[in-house]
Design a protein around this motif. Structure first.
Motif, PDB file in Angstrom:
ATOM      1  N   GLN A 121      74.929  36.314  36.589  1.00 57.54           N
ATOM      2  CA  GLN A 121      74.783  35.380  37.690  1.00 57.54           C
ATOM      3  C   GLN A 121      73.355  34.885  37.718  1.00 57.54           C
ATOM      4  N   LEU A 122      73.161  33.682  38.213  1.00 58.45           N
ATOM      5  CA  LEU A 122      71.874  33.018  38.077  1.00 58.45           C
ATOM      6  C   LEU A 122      71.148  32.951  39.413  1.00 58.45           C
ATOM      7  N   GLU A 123      69.840  33.172  39.377  1.00 57.68           N
ATOM      8  CA  GLU A 123      69.019  33.083  40.578  1.00 57.68           C
ATOM      9  C   GLU A 123      69.086  31.669  41.140  1.00 57.68           C
ATOM     10  N   SER A 124      69.329  31.582  42.453  1.00 55.61           N
ATOM     11  CA  SER A 124      69.501  30.294  43.141  1.00 55.61           C
ATOM     12  C   SER A 124      70.638  29.480  42.543  1.00 55.61           C
ATOM     13  N   GLY A 125      71.506  30.163  41.780  1.00 54.07           N
ATOM     14  CA  GLY A 125      72.623  29.472  41.159  1.00 54.07           C
ATOM     15  C   GLY A 125      72.254  28.697  39.924  1.00 54.07           C
ATOM     16  N   THR A 126      70.978  28.750  39.486  1.00 51.71           N
ATOM     17  CA  THR A 126      70.545  27.898  38.368  1.00 51.71           C
ATOM     18  C   THR A 126      69.720  28.613  37.314  1.00 51.71           C
ATOM     19  N   ASP A 127      68.957  29.625  37.683  1.00 50.14           N
ATOM     20  CA  ASP A 127      67.928  30.148  36.794  1.00 50.14           C
ATOM     21  C   ASP A 127      68.380  31.429  36.099  1.00 50.14           C
ATOM     22  N   ALA A 128      68.396  31.397  34.768  1.00 53.19           N
ATOM     23  CA  ALA A 128      68.765  32.563  33.978  1.00 53.19           C
ATOM     24  C   ALA A 128      67.574  33.517  33.882  1.00 53.19           C
ATOM     25  N   PHE A 129      67.855  34.822  33.896  1.00 53.73           N
ATOM     26  CA  PHE A 129      66.809  35.823  33.800  1.00 53.73           C
ATOM     27  C   PHE A 129      67.413  37.120  33.280  1.00 53.73           C
ATOM     28  N   THR A 130      66.558  38.002  32.801  1.00 53.04           N
ATOM     29  CA  THR A 130      66.974  39.345  32.398  1.00 53.04           C
ATOM     30  C   THR A 130      66.804  40.294  33.569  1.00 53.04           C
ATOM     31  N   ASP A 131      67.847  41.033  33.888  1.00 59.27           N
ATOM     32  CA  ASP A 131      67.811  41.953  35.021  1.00 59.27           C
ATOM     33  C   ASP A 131      66.947  43.159  34.684  1.00 59.27           C
ATOM     34  N   LEU A 132      65.821  43.288  35.359  1.00 63.01           N
ATOM     35  CA  LEU A 132      64.902  44.393  35.099  1.00 63.01           C
ATOM     36  C   LEU A 132      65.462  45.734  35.548  1.00 63.01           C
ATOM     37  N   ASN A 133      66.454  45.713  36.427  1.00 64.60           N
ATOM     38  CA  ASN A 133      67.054  46.975  36.875  1.00 64.60           C
ATOM     39  C   ASN A 133      67.915  47.622  35.800  1.00 64.60           C
ATOM     40  N   THR A 134      68.142  46.940  34.682  1.00 61.64           N
ATOM     41  CA  THR A 134      68.890  47.543  33.576  1.00 61.64           C
ATOM     42  C   THR A 134      67.971  48.309  32.628  1.00 61.64           C
ATOM     43  N   LEU A 135      66.680  48.352  32.917  1.00 56.14           N
ATOM     44  CA  LEU A 135      65.715  49.022  32.049  1.00 56.14           C
ATOM     45  C   LEU A 135      65.189  50.270  32.753  1.00 56.14           C
ATOM     46  N   PRO A 136      65.728  51.452  32.458  1.00 56.76           N
ATOM     47  CA  PRO A 136      65.219  52.681  33.089  1.00 56.76           C
ATOM     48  C   PRO A 136      63.761  52.910  32.707  1.00 56.76           C
ATOM     49  N   LEU A 137      62.916  53.085  33.703  1.00 56.09           N
ATOM     50  CA  LEU A 137      61.487  53.189  33.456  1.00 56.09           C
ATOM     51  C   LEU A 137      61.128  54.414  32.620  1.00 56.09           C
ATOM     52  N   SER A 138      61.912  55.470  32.726  1.00 56.86           N
ATOM     53  CA  SER A 138      61.552  56.725  32.075  1.00 56.86           C
ATOM     54  C   SER A 138      61.587  56.646  30.551  1.00 56.86           C
ATOM     55  N   VAL A 139      62.401  55.773  29.978  1.00 61.69           N
ATOM     56  CA  VAL A 139      62.485  55.701  28.524  1.00 61.69           C
ATOM     57  C   VAL A 139      61.472  54.725  27.949  1.00 61.69           C
ATOM     58  N   ILE A 140      60.719  54.077  28.816  1.00 60.01           N
ATOM     59  CA  ILE A 140      59.732  53.100  28.358  1.00 60.01           C
ATOM     60  C   ILE A 140      58.448  53.834  27.973  1.00 60.01           C
ATOM     61  N   GLU A 141      58.071  53.676  26.720  1.00 57.24           N
ATOM     62  CA  GLU A 141      56.849  54.307  26.233  1.00 57.24           C
ATOM     63  C   GLU A 141      55.630  53.442  26.509  1.00 57.24           C
ATOM     64  N   SER A 142      55.808  52.124  26.476  1.00 52.23           N
ATOM     65  CA  SER A 142      54.705  51.217  26.766  1.00 52.23           C
ATOM     66  C   SER A 142      55.269  49.858  27.170  1.00 52.23           C
ATOM     67  N   VAL A 143      54.434  49.101  27.858  1.00 56.72           N
ATOM     68  CA  VAL A 143      54.769  47.736  28.256  1.00 56.72           C
ATOM     69  C   VAL A 143      53.641  46.832  27.787  1.00 56.72           C
ATOM     70  N   GLU A 144      54.000  45.767  27.082  1.00 62.42           N
ATOM     71  CA  GLU A 144      53.018  44.791  26.624  1.00 62.42           C
ATOM     72  C   GLU A 144      53.292  43.462  27.321  1.00 62.42           C
ATOM     73  N   ILE A 145      52.274  42.928  27.984  1.00 60.61           N
ATOM     74  CA  ILE A 145      52.412  41.687  28.737  1.00 60.61           C
ATOM     75  C   ILE A 145      51.503  40.639  28.113  1.00 60.61           C
ATOM     76  N   LEU A 146      52.127  39.643  27.541  1.00 60.30           N
ATOM     77  CA  LEU A 146      51.387  38.532  26.942  1.00 60.30           C
ATOM     78  C   LEU A 146      51.188  37.467  28.009  1.00 60.30           C
ATOM     79  N   ARG A 147      49.948  37.277  28.438  1.00 61.67           N
ATOM     80  CA  ARG A 147      49.637  36.303  29.482  1.00 61.67           C
ATOM     81  C   ARG A 147      49.341  34.940  28.854  1.00 61.67           C
ATOM     82  N   ASP A 148      50.308  34.441  28.106  1.00 56.85           N
ATOM     83  CA  ASP A 148      50.067  33.209  27.365  1.00 56.85           C
ATOM     84  C   ASP A 148      51.412  32.624  26.966  1.00 56.85           C
TER      85      ASP A 148
END
Length: 879
Positions: A121-148
């Motif tokens: 389902q899409l945010e506001s009925g229009t916007d596609a996104f990946t649901d972050l609640n499907t990513l359990p934080l405990s199995v994440i070893e690192s997060v890389e954020i590209l600000r570009d």
């Protein structure tokens, strides 16, 4: 060369701090080449021309976050998050994050460098996104954020940036954890537990298998238990009395008059600033939920099989289920007009006397009556949302003559089922024609029998599913040829993927039979994209490195697009590095923007009607109004270009600073027509406001507002990312780490239509100027303690530049800034045991209230700060 020695050497010449990372195998403790988000070329020196923020496992633990969303909410690089707790949302239970002040659809989320299926389902009925609640934080070893912007590397949806979550690699052993937390008010209890087990060493055994399981549960958080939100009477914060008229109900005989409270209120009536009289029953005091009951669990397995010294097979399988039960308040009768002779029209002499006592001019049997009230005798507007997400990757990697090759196939999908407690439009009809199955519902009294409502209740089930099938072939070489500054790196590849979306509303919804909702359409759509890309890393001199990338995409429904990127890093001296980039992007319309009509409700102040009735703008009440947006098959893709320029300083080993400037320009931005612009400037949008019938010369109530999708205009934003860090060694007394991260917008201009002038939205509620996070961490031996100060900017007490300034009369001109403090601790009493905990919002700070919002109950900053002080404890044990 040993890892530690080389790392210290690189740090000394200013390469550490904003993206340096390394990995070592167990056999030789040698540096291996790794791929950092923003490039497809494996390198040992991972600090390059792009601003990449890397959070390791320990960094994540010290934030006190229990979910991915809570983690991202602590970062200045993330401008906003949606946690999935709003019962009126199109995506109940789902979560997403935004960067650069832009919508979530412009931020690309990856798992181990690969795409995931979007939420069905899409945010506001229009916007596609990946649901972050499907990513359990405990199995994440690192997060890389590209600000570009990274459209040339990853595709057209990487406009604002990229968030890449990485799991454990070549892990042996068993890692367990447990967590408990709750608010100081005693609600919001959360429990989490998980286990990760890895066996086999790639080098010694020729394989590695990682299997993990995680479970998470949180109880509801209640409005009534928290000072900031315990009452909708926000006069204590300089706002309005926003207790609902509909909670008890109201009536009127003319659109020129205010609603009167329904008779028989057992409390003294209250006249609000707008002149409206209500029965002061506070919905927020009735155990309403600000955050719902949520349960999630997930499994993930990663198998890597070494075929020979240079080749591996790998497989990644994951499944996550998330269930959220949202209590969304009362269903309601929205401005229903009763005529004399209708079944629900008042005939009881006592009721008529009570109505005439409120309005002596009321003439029973002659005057029409318009009613507005919540159905608090029946079931609420609750939703039971279940989301199942699966993800699988199968791949093969090999090396041949210094070339790295990777081939993979990716299958992922998301299935969503929403069970909604609704009422059918036959309830509205029964107020006129009568209830054939029992007594007619009487909207003027409370305590109606259940049989007056149950025949019209419907548990509607809406389903949706999305899928992604992808194929990628890529090759890279870290040393393609030599240049004066060293070997040139190269990567190239091809990608193909197909996305599908099927949305199937309940039959009642498709037929338009759900009360307060327009007909919802069935949608089954798909498209496929083929892409080819190439990338060079060119060390033109010892102190000058250039990245060149070019990507071509072919959309089977929107044609071709080619997006280049150029980036550089330049080190005039070893303590200073300059970096910058320029790129272009392309964003195709979503399936729903093209094909689907959506309906929502929003708070609307009908200024034109208020002025006709002699009500000043600052006393014009906001009413829940139906908003209808239609698909537009003539939409064109959005295009954009972005530019960044920064400097990294490391004058001494333990001091690091960076400043990065960015600018993003968008054209042909796809949005629904801006609701506030329609209400403020109705002549600009003829036909957008549709009113109910009324007497000649008078404006009827708004029935609905049309806000169709269009290539509305443009967006131009620029800002600064500032990071300052100092690691202070105290010798035998431990170590103190100080860091300050600051994100500042310099401009955020938009225009609603291509013919409109540019408007500066900076310093309004839609775009506060800055967000700042300061952390201080002291560590000694087996102990560490930290303090984090999260600060949020002040802004004008208006939503956006076009907002009606007359509504400010008697209110503060600005919403003040605020700062909340978090504390955390960690102790390792045993080598394999780590115990941590902390307090979020330790000062129980109430965020600043946006007193002039047309949506009552809007606060600044983090939503979880509204919960007040929150405690948590974590226990981690490794076998």
């Amino acid at each position: 060369m040993k890892v530690k020695i080389l790392a210290q050497a690189i740090a000394a010449i200013g390469l550490l701090g904003s993206g340096f990372a390394h990995a070592a195998d167990d056999a030789g403790n040698q540096l291996e080449r790794v791929t950092i988000t923003g490039s497809n070329i494996k390198r040992i020196n991972t600090q390059g021309s792009l601003p990449v923020e890397i959070l390791k496992k320990d960094d994540i633990a010290k934030t006190g976050a229990s979910t991915v969303v809570q983690l991202l909410d602590t970062l200045t690089s993330i401008s906003s998050v949606t946690a999935g707790t709003n019962s009126n949302s199109f995506v109940p239970g789902a979560a997403h994050a935004s960067m650069r002040g832009m919508d979530a659809k412009y931020t690309l989320v990856l798992l181990n460098g690969r795409r995931l299926a979007t939420y069905a389902q899409l945010e506001s009925g229009t916007d596609a996104f990946t649901d972050l609640n499907t990513l359990p934080l405990s199995v994440i070893e690192s997060v890389e954020i590209l600000r570009d912007g990274a459209s040339a590397i990853y595709g057209s949806d990487a406009v604002a940036g990229v968030i890449n979550f990485k799991t454990k690699r070549n892990y042996q052993g068993v890692d367990t954890y447990a967590r408990y937390g709750q608010t100081s008010a005693g609600d919001g209890m959360e429990q989490a537990a998980g286990i990760s087990a890895g066996m086999g060493n790639l080098e010694k055994d020729g394989y590695n298998l990682l299997v993990s399981f995680d479970a998470y549960h949180r109880e509801p958080v209640f409005y009534s238990k928290h000072d900031a939100i315990k009452s909708r009477d926000f006069r204590r914060f300089g706002g309005d009395d926003n207790r609902y008229l509909s909670t008890w109900g109201g009536w009127r005989t003319s659109s020129k008059s205010q609603y009167y409270a329904m008779p028989y209120c057992n409390k003294p009536l209250v006249t609000k600033a707008s002149g409206q009289t209500i029965c002061p029953i506070d919905y927020d005091e009735q155990d309403a939920q600000v955050s719902p009951r949520t349960t999630r669990y997930g499994v993930l397995s990663v198998l890597t099989k070494k075929l020979d010294a240079d080749s591996q097979l790998y497989m990644e399988l994951g499944f996550n289920q998330s269930r959220t039960y949202l209590q969304g308040g009362n269903n309601f009768l929205n401005a229903i007009t009763l005529q004399p002779g209708d079944a629900a029209y008042p005939t009881d002499p006592n009721l008529i006397a009570a109505l005439k006592a409120q309005k002596p001019g009321f003439t029973p049997g002659k005057d029409n009556i318009t009613i507005y009230r919540g159905l608090n005798e029946g079931w609420g507007r609750d939703r039971d949302a279940t989301s199942n997400t699966y993800h699988s990757v199968f791949g093969y990697t090999t090396s041949f003559k210094d070339w790295d090759f990777d081939a993979s196939v990716n299958f992922s999908g998301n299935d969503v089922t929403n069970k909604n407690q609704d009422y059918l439009t036959t309830l509205e009809d029964s107020l006129s024609t009568g209830n054939p199955s029992g007594p007619t519902y009487n909207p003027f009294i409370h305590g109606n029998p259940a049989s007056s409502l149950t025949p019209f209740q419907a548990l509607n089930t809406n389903t949706a599913s999305s899928s992604l099938q992808a194929l990628e072939l890529k090759a890279s070489k870290s040393e393609l040829f030599n240049l004066p500054g060293g070997p040139a790196g190269f990567a190239a590849g091809i990608q193909w993927w197909r996305e599908t979306l099927e949305s199937k509303p309940d039959d009642n919804s498709q037929q338009g039979l759900v009360m307060n909702s327009a007909p919802q359409s069935y949608l089954n759509a798909s498209h496929s994209i083929f892409a080819a890309y190439g990338e060079f890393n060119l060390p033109l001199a010892k102190n000058l490195e250039v990245q060149l990338a070019l990507r071509g995409d072919h959309y089977n429904d929107f044609g071709n697009t080619i997006n280049p990127k150029v980036a550089f890093s330049y080190r005039p001296i070893k303590e200073v590095m300059f970096r910058g980039s320029a790129t272009s992007g392309f964003k195709a319309p979503s399936f729903t923007q093209l094909h689907l009509t959506r309906t929502a409700y929003d708070s609307v102040k009908d200024y034109d009607q208020c002025r006709q009735q002699g009500i000043p703008d600052n006393k014009c009440p906001a009413n829940s109004t139906k908003i209808v947006s239609g698909g537009n098959p003539n939409l064109q893709p959005e295009t954009n270009d972005s530019f960044s320029l920064g400097v990294v300083l490391q004058p001494v080993k333990d001091l690091f600073a960076s400043v990065d400037f960015y600018r993003i320009n968008q054209k042909n931005v796809i949005n629904a027509v801006d609701l506030e612009d329609v209400i403020t400037n109705p002549t600009k949008y003829p036909g957008a406001i549709v009113r109910k019938a009324s007497a000649p010369g008078t404006l009827g109530d708004i029935d609905h507002v049309n806000t169709p999708y269009q290539n509305a205009g443009g967006l131009s934003t620029s800002g600064l990312d500032i990071d300052l860090r100092y690691d202070w060694s105290l010798g035998s007394y431990g170590k103190l780490k100080l860091e300050n991260q600051h994100s500042r917008l310099l401009s955020f201009k938009d225009r609603k239509l291509a013919s409109d002038p540019w408007l500066e939205e900076l310093d309004y509620a839609v775009q506060p100027r800055w967000k700042n996070v300061f952390t201080a961490e002291y560590s000694y031996d087996k102990y560490s303690a930290g303090l984090t100060a999260r600060s949020y900017a002040s802004y004008k007490n208006l939503t956006q530049a076009i907002s009606n300034t007359a509504t400010l009369q008697g209110k503060s001109q600005r919403v003040p800034s605020y700062t909340a403090f978090d504390v955390d601790f960690t102790v390792s009493p045993l080598k394999k045991l780590k115990i941590g905990g902390g307090i979020k919002n330790v000062g129980n700070r109430i965020p600043s209230y946006f007193s002039n919002s047309s949506t009552p109950g809007t606060f600044s900053g983090s939503d979880t700060d509204l919960w007040g002080r929150t405690y948590y404890v974590n226990v981690n044990y490794k076998f």
